[in-house]
Design an enzyme around this catalytic site. Structure first.
Site, mmCIF file in Angstrom:
data_model
loop_
_atom_site.group_PDB
_atom_site.id
_atom_site.type_symbol
_atom_site.label_atom_id
_atom_site.label_comp_id
_atom_site.label_asym_id
_atom_site.label_seq_id
_atom_site.Cartn_x
_atom_site.Cartn_y
_atom_site.Cartn_z
ATOM 1 N N ASP A 141 1.468 -0.985 -0.053
ATOM 2 C CA ASP A 141 -0.254 -0.054 0.343
ATOM 3 C C ASP A 141 0.634 1.060 -0.211
ATOM 4 O OD1 ASP A 141 -2.242 -1.786 0.084
ATOM 5 O OD2 ASP A 141 -1.706 -1.841 2.566
ATOM 6 N N TYR A 219 6.896 -10.322 6.235
ATOM 7 C CA TYR A 219 6.591 -9.019 6.676
ATOM 8 C C TYR A 219 7.943 -8.264 7.902
ATOM 9 C CZ TYR A 219 3.060 -7.569 3.244
ATOM 10 O OH TYR A 219 2.793 -7.817 1.988
#
Length: 430
Positions: A141, A219
């Site tokens: 994002d 992540y």
């Protein structure tokens, strides 16, 4: 007198008609001859010399204008006379100034659009995105960074024997066969902006997909420890491990996503040696096969509430129980800047980086790190200069303490519509 003039005019027109027809026929012949020569020229590599001469005749400005008007990566003429090979690229980017990785939202700049500009500028593209079989591993994002994003596509090759199927004389190119190949890392890093870098490349088979061939994604989320209860956060985070329905830990897209079960394989919280005014930098690491939209940031937001003592560790069990909690409580996600896509794992894919390119890459990253440390020093100086003002302000407040907004328990908050309610609303519009 008028009759005589009219007759003479008709004679002139009549004499011009054959000449006009002759000129039209001549134009058609010239157009046919031009098309034939252009076809021959497109199959020949010797026209490069002509292209270089055009740069000195003002054609460069026209091409620059067309390049800026064209959407990078699209509407490209396939250079079928160039050999090509299917390649995976490992990409690093600092996401703060980008509107995400993917360029499909028509927002600029994106990481993807910058990469395609570089591919066009270096003439590595051999077609548009569809014809180059382009794929990406993840869609990070706005503001999210990565040190392990992976994309795959056909690129121009120096191996003359290479065909579209990655074959040489009927045999697949061995993975170690890189001698004489284009140094994709060096070529691309010379033209990419400073906050995007190619870390390596790897030849892959044509059935490879950066998205669907990925075995796992990892992540990391950085944060300052402060007064957070790390053991409580880690105990809560361990509950994410395994296959669960994460609809209460994501931004739901009921129109396109119908399965919210995902498998988390690893969760841990680690501390680093980096400190700032006594505070310690920590990181949450989450690994899984795939993730939902905003899943990691939602998971981190709930963990922060637990770390602050505002919520119980058992809250994770409550939110993972879809029958008990079918609607997601309203809460803000964790900020995007500290999140990075750490790595994408594939079977038998080894990324290559030449020693020269590796040295140049390391120097660049070290210089960028120093530049950000200088910015940090400036912010620290600004903070120090505000200390006298802060002391004066505390005297003006007469020791009064500003009231902090009280925490509303997550399970007592208003909820978002459930998946079934969203689907029912979408179906009613059809």
């Amino acid at each position: 007198m008028s009759n005589v003039t009219s007759e003479s005019g008709s004679d002139v027109v009549g004499s011009l008609i054959p000449q006009l027809q002759a000129l039209q026929n001549r134009v058609k012949k010239l157009e046919a001859e031009n098309a034939k020569l252009s076809s021959q020229l497109s199959k020949c590599c010797c026209h490069k010399g002509v292209e270089s001469q055009r740069k000195n005749t003002g054609g460069d400005e026209t091409r620059k204008k067309k390049a800026t008007e064209r959407n990078p990566g699209y509407n490209l003429t396939i250079m079928s006379h160039h050999p090509k090979r299917y390649v995976a690229l490992k990409v690093m980017y600092f996401g703060q100034r980008f509107y995400g990785f993917a360029s499909e939202a028509q927002m600029d700049p994106t990481v993807e659009s910058e990469i395609f500009k570089a591919l066009e500028k270096t003439r590595l593209l051999v077609g548009d995105r569809k014809e180059s079989q382009y794929s990406r591993c993840g869609r990070t994002d706005k503001g999210v960074s990565s040190v392990g994003q992976v994309i795959a596509l056909f690129l121009r090759s120096n191996l003359k024997e290479t065909d579209a199927n990655n074959r040489i004389s009927g045999e697949l190119i061995p993975e170690m066969q890189i001698e004489g190949e284009i140094d994709y890392v060096r070529v691309l890093n010379r033209v990419l902006p400073s906050d995007i870098r190619i870390l390596g490349w790897s030849p892959v088979s044509i059935d490879f997909s950066a998205r669907f061939s990925c075995l796992s994604r990892e992540y990391k989320y950085f944060f300052w420890r402060g007064n957070l209860n790390l053991p409580a956060m880690e105990n809560a985070g361990k509950k994410f491990i395994g296959e669960h329905d994460f609809r209460n830990f994501c931004k739901m897209d009921a129109a396109n996503v119908h399965n919210y079960k995902r498998r988390v394989t690893q969760f841990e919280i680690s501390s680093s040696s980096m400190r700032f005014e006594g505070d310690q930098l920590c990181a949450i690491k989450v690994k899984g096969s795939a993730f939902l939209w905003h899943q990691v940031r939602c998971m981190v937001a709930v963990l922060f509430m637990i770390g602050q003592g505002l919520e119980s560790v058992d809250l994770i069990d409550e939110l993972l129980d879809i029958e008990k909690t079918p609607r997601k409580p309203q809460y803000a996600m964790a900020p995007e800047i500290p999140l990075i896509l750490q790595s994408c794992e594939f079977e038998d894919v080894k990324f290559i980086c030449s020693s020269d390119s590796g040295k140049a890459l390391l120097i660049h990253l070290e210089n960028e790190g120093r530049a950000y440390q200088l910015q940090s020093a400036i912010f620290q100086e600004a903070a120090l200069s505000c200390l006298p003002l802060a002391n004066e302000q505390s005297l003006l407040n007469d020791g009064t303490i500003k009231k902090v907004a009280s925490h509303i328990p997550l399970l007592s908050r208003p909820t978002e519509p459930s998946y079934e309610e969203r689907r029912s609303k979408l179906d009613s519009r059809r």
